[in-house]
Design a protein around this motif. Structure first.
Motif, PDB file in Angstrom:
ATOM      1  N   LEU A  30       0.871  -1.016  -0.052  1.00  0.00           N
ATOM      2  CA  LEU A  30       0.048   0.073   0.112  1.00  0.00           C
ATOM      3  C   LEU A  30       0.804   1.254  -0.184  1.00  0.00           C
ATOM      4  CD1 LEU A  30      -2.890   1.639   0.461  1.00  0.00           C
ATOM      5  CD2 LEU A  30      -2.381   1.120   3.007  1.00  0.00           C
ATOM      6  N   SER A  31       1.016   2.020  -0.896  1.00  0.00           N
ATOM      7  CA  SER A  31       1.529   3.226  -0.953  1.00  0.00           C
ATOM      8  C   SER A  31       0.652   4.372  -1.011  1.00  0.00           C
ATOM      9  CB  SER A  31       2.300   3.295  -2.351  1.00  0.00           C
ATOM     10  OG  SER A  31       3.483   2.490  -2.353  1.00  0.00           O
ATOM     11  N   GLY A  33      -2.440   4.549  -1.939  1.00  0.00           N
ATOM     12  CA  GLY A  33      -3.752   4.181  -1.775  1.00  0.00           C
ATOM     13  C   GLY A  33      -4.735   4.835  -2.956  1.00  0.00           C
ATOM     14  N   GLN A  34      -4.175   5.551  -3.714  1.00  0.00           N
ATOM     15  CA  GLN A  34      -5.197   6.395  -4.838  1.00  0.00           C
ATOM     16  C   GLN A  34      -5.823   5.552  -5.760  1.00  0.00           C
ATOM     17  OE1 GLN A  34      -5.897   9.786  -3.498  1.00  0.00           O
ATOM     18  NE2 GLN A  34      -5.238   8.683  -1.951  1.00  0.00           N
ATOM     19  N   ALA A  37      -7.049   1.740  -3.091  1.00  0.00           N
ATOM     20  CA  ALA A  37      -8.183   1.859  -2.007  1.00  0.00           C
ATOM     21  C   ALA A  37      -9.591   1.936  -2.869  1.00  0.00           C
ATOM     22  CB  ALA A  37      -8.078   3.362  -0.954  1.00  0.00           C
ATOM     23  N   ASN A  54       4.078   3.718   3.699  1.00  0.00           N
ATOM     24  CA  ASN A  54       4.203   5.041   3.881  1.00  0.00           C
ATOM     25  C   ASN A  54       5.337   5.501   5.052  1.00  0.00           C
ATOM     26  OD1 ASN A  54       2.249   6.745   2.264  1.00  0.00           O
ATOM     27  ND2 ASN A  54       1.161   5.037   2.728  1.00  0.00           N
ATOM     28  N   SER A 102      -6.220  15.738  -9.223  1.00  0.00           N
ATOM     29  CA  SER A 102      -6.134  16.845  -8.464  1.00  0.00           C
ATOM     30  C   SER A 102      -5.257  16.880  -7.205  1.00  0.00           C
ATOM     31  CB  SER A 102      -7.762  17.124  -8.320  1.00  0.00           C
ATOM     32  OG  SER A 102      -8.058  16.191  -7.123  1.00  0.00           O
ATOM     33  N   ASP A 103      -5.217  18.112  -6.529  1.00  0.00           N
ATOM     34  CA  ASP A 103      -4.374  18.198  -5.595  1.00  0.00           C
ATOM     35  C   ASP A 103      -4.433  16.958  -4.613  1.00  0.00           C
ATOM     36  OD1 ASP A 103      -2.103  19.697  -4.301  1.00  0.00           O
ATOM     37  OD2 ASP A 103      -3.485  20.906  -3.204  1.00  0.00           O
ATOM     38  N   ALA A 104      -5.459  16.916  -4.049  1.00  0.00           N
ATOM     39  CA  ALA A 104      -5.437  15.947  -2.914  1.00  0.00           C
ATOM     40  C   ALA A 104      -4.680  14.407  -3.615  1.00  0.00           C
ATOM     41  CB  ALA A 104      -6.941  15.576  -2.599  1.00  0.00           C
ATOM     42  N   ILE A 105      -5.187  14.202  -4.692  1.00  0.00           N
ATOM     43  CA  ILE A 105      -4.553  12.763  -5.260  1.00  0.00           C
ATOM     44  C   ILE A 105      -3.075  12.855  -5.404  1.00  0.00           C
ATOM     45  CG2 ILE A 105      -4.697  11.110  -7.495  1.00  0.00           C
ATOM     46  CD1 ILE A 105      -7.673  11.786  -5.680  1.00  0.00           C
ATOM     47  N   ARG A 107      -1.022  14.791  -3.752  1.00  0.00           N
ATOM     48  CA  ARG A 107      -0.345  14.750  -2.419  1.00  0.00           C
ATOM     49  C   ARG A 107      -0.075  13.410  -1.926  1.00  0.00           C
ATOM     50  NH1 ARG A 107       1.097  19.819  -0.208  1.00  0.00           N
ATOM     51  NH2 ARG A 107      -0.120  21.285  -1.194  1.00  0.00           N
ATOM     52  N   ARG A 108      -0.863  12.478  -2.361  1.00  0.00           N
ATOM     53  CA  ARG A 108      -0.550  11.125  -1.685  1.00  0.00           C
ATOM     54  C   ARG A 108      -0.109   9.797  -2.638  1.00  0.00           C
ATOM     55  NH1 ARG A 108      -1.592  10.844   3.300  1.00  0.00           N
ATOM     56  NH2 ARG A 108      -1.186   8.474   3.459  1.00  0.00           N
TER      57      ARG A 108
ATOM     58  N   PRO B  58      -4.396  18.530   1.672  1.00  0.00           N
ATOM     59  CA  PRO B  58      -5.608  17.684   1.428  1.00  0.00           C
ATOM     60  C   PRO B  58      -5.256  16.205   0.953  1.00  0.00           C
ATOM     61  CG  PRO B  58      -4.739  19.319  -0.250  1.00  0.00           C
ATOM     62  CD  PRO B  58      -4.088  19.495   0.918  1.00  0.00           C
ATOM     63  N   ALA B  59      -6.406  15.613   1.445  1.00  0.00           N
ATOM     64  CA  ALA B  59      -6.381  14.315   1.151  1.00  0.00           C
ATOM     65  C   ALA B  59      -7.642  13.561   1.248  1.00  0.00           C
ATOM     66  CB  ALA B  59      -5.664  13.208   2.138  1.00  0.00           C
ATOM     67  N   LEU B  63     -10.059   7.295   0.978  1.00  0.00           N
ATOM     68  CA  LEU B  63      -9.162   6.422   0.341  1.00  0.00           C
ATOM     69  C   LEU B  63      -7.936   6.228   1.481  1.00  0.00           C
ATOM     70  CD1 LEU B  63      -8.786   7.877  -3.365  1.00  0.00           C
ATOM     71  CD2 LEU B  63     -10.193   6.038  -2.593  1.00  0.00           C
ATOM     72  N   PHE B  65      -7.118   4.322   5.151  1.00  0.00           N
ATOM     73  CA  PHE B  65      -7.676   3.632   6.483  1.00  0.00           C
ATOM     74  C   PHE B  65      -7.186   4.232   7.862  1.00  0.00           C
ATOM     75  CE2 PHE B  65      -7.140   0.780   2.703  1.00  0.00           C
ATOM     76  CZ  PHE B  65      -8.430   0.650   2.307  1.00  0.00           C
TER      77      PHE B  65
END
Ligand code: FAD
Ligand code: FES
Ligand code: FES
Lengths: 288, 159
Positions: A30-31, A33-34, A37, A54, A102-105, A107-108, B58-59, B63, B65
């Motif tokens: 799991l990195s 999770g985009q 998940a 992570n 987008s930004d939230a995607i 960032r992770r 932001p996240a 997505l 846990f």
């Protein structure tokens, strides 16, 4: 929907992650999770164990190596898009990362996750294929290196064994004065592309093409590098680009997809190729 | 499946919980912490309604846990109005009629609160690009864009 039950292990470092993977029968890394998940939420994936990467700090970051940028698997899209070294050494990679979701995607989401997930429309696999990036894989049994073109097999399918960790990818430097271009057709900004293409072009002192690389995404079951050797010696211009694009998409195995037939996909791919080449030519300097 | 202990640090408060690993952060925030400002639309990362800040960025809470969040600081919409005073963005959304049903609002406020810090004087194209990760079925976005512009102005004046 909610995921099926799974056990969870937060790996302290890559060695720990690989040791736990070696002892597990049905585990997934799991990195960001985009991608994973959503697949768990939809129960399209139901691993018994998630190994969370992570905290594996050594898997993250950008280093200048021999002939290229070595990018750790856990490096986030946001980092690729904004890091000064990536932007100056590999602006094409930075621009491609900046257009993901987008930004939230961003960032992770991570480079390693994107490569391992292998969506045919994804930006980073496209750039890795275009540039001949070398992907470093590791399992508890050993390490190996594989070129992007050999790594991507089909939609969501790669040459990676389930127990192999993507550790990093090395993107070779662009030759001096090389121009680059990225073109993507998205229905909504941040959506996966319907068709995409990326190009690099290098010109000689007289303005003729000495080196060209092309790849297309989203229209085949994996990103496809195109044979651009025939462009050598030609002068960049709309006719040359269009002739090349029409011949190139004619040679690709493009099928009907939901909502779009193969002919339209071919036309869109050709348009993206011309656009990417045009942008690359505009950026190409002339070698002395 | 066995529950595991996890302590969530949310809006500066610590919540000691025992959760199945498959518990989504969005569900844990709503059902265990009572923070129902975290809205859940798609559980696919697409709609943006569940967006929270993790360590300031932001996240999508749908997505992630909850077990992954031990040691991280989470901020939800409930933390944005300080002492009952609306933030410049909340104030501007109110004045520009930037919400109707309000379902999309908490998520987009969290994204834009973080974004405005890095982009204090944005133009309309940049605002639209930043909002593209949030679906709104009511407003048609014009009033949200106007509100973000106004919020940037209010924040610059307050600074
Ligand atoms: C709304 C939305 C829009 C998106 N838009 C785009 C887009 O426009 N373009 C785009 O390219 N992507 C897009 N994505 C996907 C995003 O880029 C993901 O971040 C990426 O595909 C997967 O990276 P991840 O780190 O999140 O991986 P994860 O979701 O954690 O993992 C993905 C897969 O890779 C495996 N894996 C993860 N890390 C490793 C590793 N180091 N070694 C081996 N296997 C590993 C996992 O087991 C899983 O099978 C979007 C996602 C969402 C939710
Ligand atoms: S509920 Fe998380 S993005 Fe829609
Ligand atoms: S205000 Fe109703 S969805 Fe945006």
């Amino acid at each position: 929907m909610k995921p099926a039950p799974f056990a969870y292990h937060r790996a302290a470092d890559a060695t720990d992650a690989l040791a736990v993977m070696a002892g597990a029968s049905d585990a997934a890394f799991l990195s960001g999770g985009q991608s994973l998940a959503p697949m768990l939420n939809l129960r399209m994936a139901r691993p018994a164990l998630l190994i969370d990467l992570n905290d594996c700090a050594e898997l993250s970051g950008v280093t200048l190596g021999d002939g290229g940028l070595r990018i750790g698997a856990l490096t986030r899209h946001h980092h690729l898009a904004t890091d000064a070294t990536v932007r100056s050494r590999h602006p094409l990679l930075a621009e491609a990362a900046a257009t993901i979701g987008s930004d939230a995607i961003r960032r992770r989401g991570t480079l390693g996750g994107s490569l391992a997930h292998a969506d045919p429309a994804a930006q980073l696999p496209l750039i890795a294929t275009l540039c001949g990036a070398v992907i470093a894989l590791q399992s508890a049994r050993g390490a190996r290196m594989i070129e992007a073109d050999d790594f991507f097999v089909s939609a969501l399918e790669t040459a990676r064994e389930p127990n192999e960790l993507v550790v990093a990818a090395t993107f070779p430097d662009l030759a001096p004065a090389t121009g680059w271009g990225l073109a993507q057709l998205c229905k909504v900004a941040g959506d996966f592309a319907v068709a995409s293409a990326a190009a690099t072009l290098a010109l000689d002192g007289a303005g003729a093409i000495v080196d060209a690389r092309l790849a297309v995404g989203a229209v085949c079951d994996r990103p496809m590098a195109l044979d651009a050797a025939g462009l050598r010696g030609a002068r960049p211009g709309p006719d040359v680009f269009e002739d090349f694009a029409m011949a190139a998409v004619g040679a690709l195995d493009i099928a009907d997809a939901p909502g779009i037939d193969a002919d339209d996909r071919r036309d869109l791919a050709a348009a993206m190729i011309v656009e990417a080449m045009t942008r690359a030519a505009a950026r190409a300097g002339r070698a002395a | 499946m066995k529950r595991v202990p996890v302590t969530l640090d949310v809006n500066g408060e610590s919540h000691a919980l025992s959760l199945e690993p498959r518990r989504l952060l969005s569900d844990a925030l709503r059902e265990e912490c009572g923070l129902t400002g975290v809205h859940v639309g798609c559980e696919n990362g697409v709609c943006g309604a569940c967006t929270v800040l993790i360590d300031g960025a932001p996240a999508r809470a749908c997505l992630i846990f909850a077990v992954q969040m031990q040691g991280h600081a989470i901020a939800t919409i409930e933390s944005v109005a300080r002492g009952g005073a609306l933030s410049p963005l909340q104030q501007a959304l109110h004045e520009e009629h930037g919400l109707q049903c309000g379902f999309c609002t908490p998520g987009l406020v969290m994204t834009m609160e973080a974004w405005l810090k890095d982009n204090p004087d944005p133009d309309e194209t940049a605002i639209r690009a930043a909002l593209s990760g949030h679906l709104c079925r009511c407003t048609g976005y014009q009033s949200i864009v106007a509100a973000v512009k106004r919020a940037a102005r209010i924040a610059r004046e307050r600074a």
